[in-house]
Design a protein around this motif. Structure first.
Motif, PDB file in Angstrom:
ATOM      1  N   PHE A  18       0.824  -1.222   0.000  1.00 26.07           N
ATOM      2  CA  PHE A  18       0.000   0.000   0.000  1.00 26.07           C
ATOM      3  C   PHE A  18       0.855   1.268   0.000  1.00 26.07           C
ATOM      4  CE2 PHE A  18      -3.452  -2.871   1.056  1.00 26.07           C
ATOM      5  CZ  PHE A  18      -4.443  -2.353   0.245  1.00 26.07           C
ATOM      6  N   GLU A  19       2.059   1.184   0.611  1.00 24.42           N
ATOM      7  CA  GLU A  19       2.936   2.355   0.643  1.00 24.42           C
ATOM      8  C   GLU A  19       3.439   2.725  -0.757  1.00 24.42           C
ATOM      9  OE1 GLU A  19       3.956   3.989   3.484  1.00 24.42           O
ATOM     10  OE2 GLU A  19       3.356   2.635   5.083  1.00 24.42           O
ATOM     11  N   PHE A  21       1.672   3.179  -3.367  1.00 24.87           N
ATOM     12  CA  PHE A  21       0.735   4.064  -4.053  1.00 24.87           C
ATOM     13  C   PHE A  21       0.793   5.462  -3.461  1.00 24.87           C
ATOM     14  CE2 PHE A  21      -0.962  -0.194  -4.528  1.00 24.87           C
ATOM     15  CZ  PHE A  21      -1.271  -0.233  -5.870  1.00 24.87           C
ATOM     16  N   GLY A  22       0.594   6.459  -4.292  1.00 27.73           N
ATOM     17  CA  GLY A  22       0.576   7.834  -3.811  1.00 27.73           C
ATOM     18  C   GLY A  22      -0.122   8.709  -4.823  1.00 27.73           C
ATOM     19  N   PRO A  23      -0.208  10.016  -4.505  1.00 24.07           N
ATOM     20  CA  PRO A  23      -0.908  10.930  -5.428  1.00 24.07           C
ATOM     21  C   PRO A  23      -0.319  10.891  -6.838  1.00 24.07           C
ATOM     22  CG  PRO A  23      -0.328  12.035  -3.382  1.00 24.07           C
ATOM     23  CD  PRO A  23       0.339  10.707  -3.334  1.00 24.07           C
ATOM     24  N   PRO A  26      -1.063   6.662  -8.589  1.00 24.19           N
ATOM     25  CA  PRO A  26      -2.310   6.038  -8.153  1.00 24.19           C
ATOM     26  C   PRO A  26      -2.566   4.674  -8.799  1.00 24.19           C
ATOM     27  CG  PRO A  26      -2.771   7.786  -9.729  1.00 24.19           C
ATOM     28  CD  PRO A  26      -1.284   7.820  -9.466  1.00 24.19           C
TER      29      PRO A  26
ATOM     30  N   LEU B  74      -3.445   6.461   3.567  1.00 24.10           N
ATOM     31  CA  LEU B  74      -3.068   5.569   2.464  1.00 24.10           C
ATOM     32  C   LEU B  74      -4.229   5.383   1.498  1.00 24.10           C
ATOM     33  CD1 LEU B  74      -1.143   2.691   4.265  1.00 24.10           C
ATOM     34  CD2 LEU B  74      -0.201   4.387   2.685  1.00 24.10           C
ATOM     35  N   ARG B  77      -5.080   9.094  -0.335  1.00 24.70           N
ATOM     36  CA  ARG B  77      -4.178   9.825  -1.230  1.00 24.70           C
ATOM     37  C   ARG B  77      -4.118   9.189  -2.609  1.00 24.70           C
ATOM     38  NH1 ARG B  77       1.805   8.244   1.254  1.00 24.70           N
ATOM     39  NH2 ARG B  77       1.828   6.166   0.375  1.00 24.70           N
TER      40      ARG B  77
END
Lengths: 251, 251
Positions: A18-19, A21-23, A26, B74, B77
């Protein structure tokens, strides 16, 4: 603290997935997830498949993987920030209508500012933050309010640690930062002209929970001009209304 | 679809642990979590401990456990709903200011309506929904809009399945529901006077994504009186603005 067992490593791997993924990322391919999470592709692939089955991740038609709406739902419906957001939103809307610029709600999380809500008008001034985005505590008006009311050991940790400069105006001198925090406590607000962007002023005030402790920061990002200070009373009044409304929510 | 392996059962247990939390049960003791998730207390305790370590759960001073802000971050975002929410919020605020009552954003999730955003004024009419809350598709204006534009197999699934009555006015007759859905597609809105609560009218319109497909429903909950219909044009105009704005967000 916990005894090693077979479950822990699986959970750590899921957290690492999960870490990734980010803005800005995505949607990712499984091979990218595996590389970023430092996992064998077969392991990442199997865990992703199961997470898709639970709705925690989802697959696009092109097979790329995203965070699933189900995870957002689980995290949101019981989140400690939901009561805060529900109490704050009506007041934030009024404030936003009056001020006409970004209106934000932020909490302290892992020694950083986490923005949990933001109202923005099209054409408002520049704003580097976004919902679920973070900033260091010493950099922005919200962070300085949260830091000014943080436990002493966290304040010392920040004051004795590296204070990275975002701009020329960032408070990187510990003595100056310490005086600024004292001023925030004394005046009841943080006024940060040009701290993040030359063109803007951030103003933040503390939000107090039912017990009187500071639980969040309410802020506006307005143009960096001589009118900026006139927004302070509206911000303080909204903060009082939210604190009162929070007393009506269970925590 | 996936081969059973030691990891899967751990993940299933973690999913069950998170399912035990909800709006009415935001904080639970480990023994309650174990009972609700049907897990041995030792197993629940060990997994909760590890989840607290990752910030996915957190412990109150009284040892009760909550969903952690880290999980919300998480999930938020990178959530597929973030671009939708960011595009929709400025228009929802304008709509809310004009209409003066609940303004909501909902998506289709697991054959139900999931509300992802809501703006409410103090003193607005009754509203059963909340952020991250759900309703069946056939019960509310948002659900009927999403159902009217859903894939044919989902429509048939709902039309041939049990249609539970919420109130006397709920569309429980499949033939009537089918006609209602055709009307929604023809007129471009769902107008539901007294469907959820006698005193209120729900009105929903579809939000189209950049590809022209319906990705969400925008709705208002207003008093059930003869003025309700006058809100339809404002709702439709806001929906067009949001759809246009969504073209500027990556998905």
């Amino acid at each position: 603290m916990v005894k090693p067992a077979q479950g822990e490593s699986v959970l750590s791997r899921v957290v690492r997935i999960f870490e990734t993924f980010g803005p800005d990322t995505p949607a990712l391919r499984v091979t990218d997830i595996a590389r970023r999470a430092d996992l064998p592709v077969a392991t990442a692939s199997r865990l992703v498949e199961e997470l898709v089955g639970h709705g925690w991740l989802r697959r696009d038609p092109d097979r790329r993987v995203r965070v699933g709406v189900r995870l957002w739902e689980l995290a949101s419906r019981a989140s400690p920030t939901l009561g805060l957001r529900e109490a704050a939103m009506p007041f934030m809307e009024d404030l936003h209508a009056v001020v006409g610029h970004h209106t934000q709600l932020a909490v302290l999380e892992d020694r950083e500012v986490l923005f949990v809500e933001r109202l923005s008008a099209p054409g408002a001034v520049v704003n580097v933050t976004r919902v679920a985005g973070r900033l260091p505590l010493h950099a922005s008006s919200s962070g300085l309010v949260l830091l000014a009311h943080a436990p002493a050991d966290l304040q010392e940790h920040v004051l004795t640690g590296p204070l990275d400069a975002f701009r020329r105006t960032t408070l990187t001198d510990p003595a100056r930062l310490r005086r600024f925090l004292a001023d925030v406590r004394r005046t009841g607000y943080a006024f940060c002209a040009g701290f993040i962007d030359e063109e803007t002023t951030g103003i933040a005030v503390p939000l107090r929970g039912p017990g009187g402790d500071v639980v969040a920061a309410l802020s506006v990002i307005v143009p960096n001009d001589r009118n900026a200070r006139t927004q302070i009373p509206a911000l303080q009044a909204a903060a009082r209304g939210i604190s009162r409304a929070m007393g009506n929510f269970s925590h």
